[in-house]
Design a protein around this motif. Structure first.
Motif, PDB file in Angstrom:
ATOM      1  N   ASN A  41       0.663  -1.138  -0.007  1.00  0.00           N
ATOM      2  CA  ASN A  41      -0.092  -0.034   0.019  1.00  0.00           C
ATOM      3  C   ASN A  41       0.728   1.322  -0.005  1.00  0.00           C
ATOM      4  OD1 ASN A  41      -2.407  -1.482   0.049  1.00  0.00           O
ATOM      5  ND2 ASN A  41      -2.435  -1.627   2.518  1.00  0.00           N
ATOM      6  N   VAL A  42       1.775   1.477  -0.964  1.00  0.00           N
ATOM      7  CA  VAL A  42       2.580   2.535  -1.265  1.00  0.00           C
ATOM      8  C   VAL A  42       2.265   3.119  -2.460  1.00  0.00           C
ATOM      9  CG1 VAL A  42       5.088   3.363  -1.391  1.00  0.00           C
ATOM     10  CG2 VAL A  42       4.438   1.771   0.371  1.00  0.00           C
ATOM     11  N   SER A  43       2.090   4.614  -2.639  1.00  0.00           N
ATOM     12  CA  SER A  43       1.925   5.237  -3.785  1.00  0.00           C
ATOM     13  C   SER A  43       2.879   6.418  -3.965  1.00  0.00           C
ATOM     14  CB  SER A  43       0.454   5.646  -4.002  1.00  0.00           C
ATOM     15  OG  SER A  43       0.514   6.516  -2.915  1.00  0.00           O
ATOM     16  N   ALA A  44       3.537   6.767  -5.188  1.00  0.00           N
ATOM     17  CA  ALA A  44       4.276   7.891  -5.179  1.00  0.00           C
ATOM     18  C   ALA A  44       4.019   8.785  -6.605  1.00  0.00           C
ATOM     19  CB  ALA A  44       5.802   7.294  -5.155  1.00  0.00           C
ATOM     20  N   GLY A  45       4.161   9.881  -6.286  1.00  0.00           N
ATOM     21  CA  GLY A  45       4.195  10.889  -7.463  1.00  0.00           C
ATOM     22  C   GLY A  45       5.178  11.880  -7.716  1.00  0.00           C
ATOM     23  N   GLY A  46       5.739  12.087  -8.699  1.00  0.00           N
ATOM     24  CA  GLY A  46       6.829  13.139  -8.879  1.00  0.00           C
ATOM     25  C   GLY A  46       7.898  12.736  -9.880  1.00  0.00           C
ATOM     26  N   ALA A  47       8.867  12.915  -9.461  1.00  0.00           N
ATOM     27  CA  ALA A  47      10.257  12.806 -10.687  1.00  0.00           C
ATOM     28  C   ALA A  47      11.372  12.215  -9.828  1.00  0.00           C
ATOM     29  CB  ALA A  47      10.488  13.875 -11.189  1.00  0.00           C
ATOM     30  N   VAL A  48      12.031  11.138 -10.470  1.00  0.00           N
ATOM     31  CA  VAL A  48      13.140  10.492  -9.892  1.00  0.00           C
ATOM     32  C   VAL A  48      14.448  10.307 -11.020  1.00  0.00           C
ATOM     33  CG1 VAL A  48      14.239   8.159  -8.827  1.00  0.00           C
ATOM     34  CG2 VAL A  48      11.939   8.965  -8.369  1.00  0.00           C
ATOM     35  N   THR A  49      15.445  10.722 -10.579  1.00  0.00           N
ATOM     36  CA  THR A  49      16.561  10.998 -11.428  1.00  0.00           C
ATOM     37  C   THR A  49      17.799   9.912 -11.018  1.00  0.00           C
ATOM     38  OG1 THR A  49      15.886  12.858 -12.732  1.00  0.00           O
ATOM     39  CG2 THR A  49      18.042  12.097 -13.240  1.00  0.00           C
ATOM     40  N   GLY A  50      18.378   9.153 -11.695  1.00  0.00           N
ATOM     41  CA  GLY A  50      19.482   8.210 -11.076  1.00  0.00           C
ATOM     42  C   GLY A  50      20.380   7.825 -12.243  1.00  0.00           C
ATOM     43  N   THR A  51      21.378   6.826 -12.084  1.00  0.00           N
ATOM     44  CA  THR A  51      21.910   6.307 -12.922  1.00  0.00           C
ATOM     45  C   THR A  51      21.611   4.780 -12.944  1.00  0.00           C
ATOM     46  OG1 THR A  51      23.630   5.798 -11.294  1.00  0.00           O
ATOM     47  CG2 THR A  51      23.976   7.843 -12.519  1.00  0.00           C
ATOM     48  N   GLY A  52      22.263   3.982 -12.314  1.00  0.00           N
ATOM     49  CA  GLY A  52      21.796   2.371 -12.424  1.00  0.00           C
ATOM     50  C   GLY A  52      20.939   2.155 -11.162  1.00  0.00           C
ATOM     51  N   SER A  53      20.025   1.162 -11.355  1.00  0.00           N
ATOM     52  CA  SER A  53      19.067   0.858 -10.455  1.00  0.00           C
ATOM     53  C   SER A  53      18.155   1.828  -9.764  1.00  0.00           C
ATOM     54  CB  SER A  53      19.665   0.078  -9.227  1.00  0.00           C
ATOM     55  OG  SER A  53      20.326  -1.020  -9.605  1.00  0.00           O
ATOM     56  N   THR A  54      17.220   2.435 -10.620  1.00  0.00           N
ATOM     57  CA  THR A  54      16.387   3.406 -10.409  1.00  0.00           C
ATOM     58  C   THR A  54      15.113   3.170 -10.645  1.00  0.00           C
ATOM     59  OG1 THR A  54      18.410   5.065 -11.082  1.00  0.00           O
ATOM     60  CG2 THR A  54      15.941   6.152 -11.061  1.00  0.00           C
ATOM     61  N   GLY A  55      14.177   3.546  -9.600  1.00  0.00           N
ATOM     62  CA  GLY A  55      12.734   3.195  -9.778  1.00  0.00           C
ATOM     63  C   GLY A  55      11.957   4.117  -9.126  1.00  0.00           C
ATOM     64  N   GLY A  56      10.649   4.244  -9.830  1.00  0.00           N
ATOM     65  CA  GLY A  56       9.659   5.373  -9.237  1.00  0.00           C
ATOM     66  C   GLY A  56       9.407   4.995  -7.691  1.00  0.00           C
ATOM     67  N   ILE A  57       9.295   4.013  -7.251  1.00  0.00           N
ATOM     68  CA  ILE A  57       9.421   3.702  -5.803  1.00  0.00           C
ATOM     69  C   ILE A  57      10.575   3.006  -5.187  1.00  0.00           C
ATOM     70  CG2 ILE A  57       7.954   2.447  -4.146  1.00  0.00           C
ATOM     71  CD1 ILE A  57       5.547   2.644  -5.577  1.00  0.00           C
ATOM     72  N   ILE A  58      11.104   1.999  -5.842  1.00  0.00           N
ATOM     73  CA  ILE A  58      12.193   1.355  -5.289  1.00  0.00           C
ATOM     74  C   ILE A  58      13.546   1.275  -6.418  1.00  0.00           C
ATOM     75  CG2 ILE A  58      13.126  -0.720  -4.041  1.00  0.00           C
ATOM     76  CD1 ILE A  58      10.060  -1.236  -3.259  1.00  0.00           C
ATOM     77  N   GLY A  59      14.474   1.464  -5.946  1.00  0.00           N
ATOM     78  CA  GLY A  59      15.655   1.537  -6.856  1.00  0.00           C
ATOM     79  C   GLY A  59      16.214   0.063  -7.166  1.00  0.00           C
ATOM     80  N   ARG A  60      16.299  -0.619  -6.085  1.00  0.00           N
ATOM     81  CA  ARG A  60      16.756  -1.988  -6.161  1.00  0.00           C
ATOM     82  C   ARG A  60      15.836  -2.689  -5.026  1.00  0.00           C
ATOM     83  NH1 ARG A  60      22.572  -5.446  -5.945  1.00  0.00           N
ATOM     84  NH2 ARG A  60      21.548  -7.054  -5.060  1.00  0.00           N
ATOM     85  N   SER A  61      15.250  -3.978  -5.202  1.00  0.00           N
ATOM     86  CA  SER A  61      14.857  -4.592  -4.177  1.00  0.00           C
ATOM     87  C   SER A  61      15.495  -5.872  -4.205  1.00  0.00           C
ATOM     88  CB  SER A  61      13.135  -4.800  -4.218  1.00  0.00           C
ATOM     89  OG  SER A  61      12.852  -5.541  -5.570  1.00  0.00           O
ATOM     90  N   GLY A  62      14.886  -7.003  -3.481  1.00  0.00           N
ATOM     91  CA  GLY A  62      15.693  -8.528  -3.527  1.00  0.00           C
ATOM     92  C   GLY A  62      15.497  -8.983  -2.130  1.00  0.00           C
ATOM     93  N   SER A  63      16.545  -9.999  -1.871  1.00  0.00           N
ATOM     94  CA  SER A  63      16.469 -10.818  -0.733  1.00  0.00           C
ATOM     95  C   SER A  63      15.011 -11.351  -0.306  1.00  0.00           C
ATOM     96  CB  SER A  63      17.070 -10.197   0.400  1.00  0.00           C
ATOM     97  OG  SER A  63      18.656  -9.536   0.149  1.00  0.00           O
ATOM     98  N   ASP A  64      14.562 -11.851  -1.355  1.00  0.00           N
ATOM     99  CA  ASP A  64      12.904 -12.412  -1.031  1.00  0.00           C
ATOM    100  C   ASP A  64      12.082 -11.519  -0.615  1.00  0.00           C
ATOM    101  OD1 ASP A  64      11.476 -14.703  -1.386  1.00  0.00           O
ATOM    102  OD2 ASP A  64      11.787 -15.484   0.634  1.00  0.00           O
ATOM    103  N   ALA A  65      11.918 -10.235  -1.187  1.00  0.00           N
ATOM    104  CA  ALA A  65      11.250  -9.164  -0.818  1.00  0.00           C
ATOM    105  C   ALA A  65       9.678  -9.419  -1.706  1.00  0.00           C
ATOM    106  CB  ALA A  65      11.501  -7.872  -1.380  1.00  0.00           C
ATOM    107  N   THR A  66       8.813  -8.740  -0.620  1.00  0.00           N
ATOM    108  CA  THR A  66       7.253  -8.759  -1.215  1.00  0.00           C
ATOM    109  C   THR A  66       6.791  -7.517  -1.486  1.00  0.00           C
ATOM    110  OG1 THR A  66       7.026 -11.032  -0.114  1.00  0.00           O
ATOM    111  CG2 THR A  66       5.155  -9.655  -0.859  1.00  0.00           C
ATOM    112  N   ILE A  67       6.472  -7.085  -2.569  1.00  0.00           N
ATOM    113  CA  ILE A  67       5.658  -5.640  -3.048  1.00  0.00           C
ATOM    114  C   ILE A  67       4.446  -5.923  -3.406  1.00  0.00           C
ATOM    115  CG2 ILE A  67       6.252  -3.603  -4.289  1.00  0.00           C
ATOM    116  CD1 ILE A  67       9.383  -4.644  -4.307  1.00  0.00           C
ATOM    117  N   SER A  68       3.518  -5.349  -2.699  1.00  0.00           N
ATOM    118  CA  SER A  68       2.265  -5.503  -3.208  1.00  0.00           C
ATOM    119  C   SER A  68       1.339  -4.371  -3.122  1.00  0.00           C
ATOM    120  CB  SER A  68       1.562  -6.538  -2.628  1.00  0.00           C
ATOM    121  OG  SER A  68       1.308  -6.229  -1.083  1.00  0.00           O
TER     122      SER A  68
END
Length: 297
Positions: free
Chosen positions: A36-63
């Motif tokens: 239950n996460v929402s985001a609006g706006g702008a994100v600027t990066g190089t590698g591993s760049t995301g609107g909510i999460i840059g990099r997830s992992g380690s058996d993460a759950t995103i819903s």
């Protein structure tokens, strides 16, 4: 950790700029739950760049996440998540680094650019409307993306939903356009490794130089119960040894079944290879054997 929880968060009008793991809400998510996460706006990066999460992992759950974020980066760039974990392209029972993403949507445009201070990274790679790179342990289901994806004239592995998929994708759609140079798809730029795509559709236009398709630029894995309706256009970009496009898949060396494509396929240059369903189908060896069945255009 796997016990961490981030939930019921809303961020509007955000502006995030960084180098490395860059996200509108979380830069690096090392396992646990995001819900239950929402985001609006702008994100600027190089590698591993995301609107909510840059990099997830380690058996993460995103819903139950949504992003209306304009995202710009060089590689592993996505409207919601840049990458679902390490760049794992084959299933390893001893490796749990991956993510499960469900009920996710992205509506912002995503742009892949060359890293200005890098001599080695000469073009954008792994850029997607929802996720840039879905690794072999990653799962995406019940998800959509509607933003336009631009990998610039030299970009590779560009997709309306996912740039490069090595995991599982099911019950998804993409409606935005996808542009780049090589391996450009309305849904995914590349479907490879142990990957599976089921119950998927793409309706945005696709433009590139070669290995481009209405659904997948290149398929080396399994793709089923899928459709594409966007126009596919080979553009007069750069220098390519071959120029290949298909209404559904540009280049296929995997399995395609129960699919259809209804979009136009055209070229701005001569001497091309084009097909209403598949541009080029490879067969003849164990590792390079394309199969298409129960499909039409």
């Amino acid at each position: 950790s796997s016990e961490s929880v981030i939930k019921e968060v809303t961020v509007t009008s955000l502006s995030v700029t960084g180098d490395g793991y860059v996200g509108g809400v979380i830069g690096r998510h090392n396992g646990g739950t995001v819900r239950n996460v929402s985001a609006g706006g702008a994100v600027t990066g190089t590698g591993s760049t995301g609107g909510i999460i840059g990099r997830s992992g380690s058996d993460a759950t995103i819903s139950d996440v949504s992003a209306s974020v304009t995202v710009t980066g060089t590689s592993f760039v996505g409207g919601v998540v840049g990458t679902t974990g390490k760049p794992i392209t084959n299933v390893d029972p001893g490796e749990v680094d991956g993510s499960v993403i469900t009920n996710a949507s992205a509506t912002g445009d995503v742009r892949g650019i060359k890293q200005s201070n890098s001599e080695s990274l000469t073009h954008a790679k792994y850029v997607g409307g929802l996720v840039g790179f879905n690794n072999a342990n990653g799962t995406i289901r019940t998800a959509s993306a509607s933003g336009d994806i631009n990998g610039t004239e030299t970009g590779e592995l560009i997709g309306g939903l996912v740039g490069g998929n090595y995991g599982t994708i099911r019950n998804v759609s993409a409606t935005g356009s996808a542009e780049g140079f090589l391996q450009i798809g309305g849904l995914v730029g590349l479907n490879d490794g142990p990957a599976t795509i089921e119950k998927a559709s793409a309706s945005g236009g696709v433009t590139g130089a070669t290995d481009i398709g209405g659904l997948a630029g290149s398929n080396r894995a399994t793709l089923g119960n899928a459709s594409a309706s966007g126009a596919v256009t080979i553009a007069n970009l750069g220098t390519a040894s071959s120029r290949i496009a298909g209404g559904l898949v540009g280049v296929n060396s995997g399995t395609v079944r129960d699919t259809f494509a209804v979009g136009s396929v055209s070229s701005e240059v001569s001497g091309v290879t084009m097909g209403g369903l598949v541009g080029q189908n490879y067969e003849g060896t164990t590792d390079n054997n394309g199969t298409v069945r129960d499909s039409y255009w």
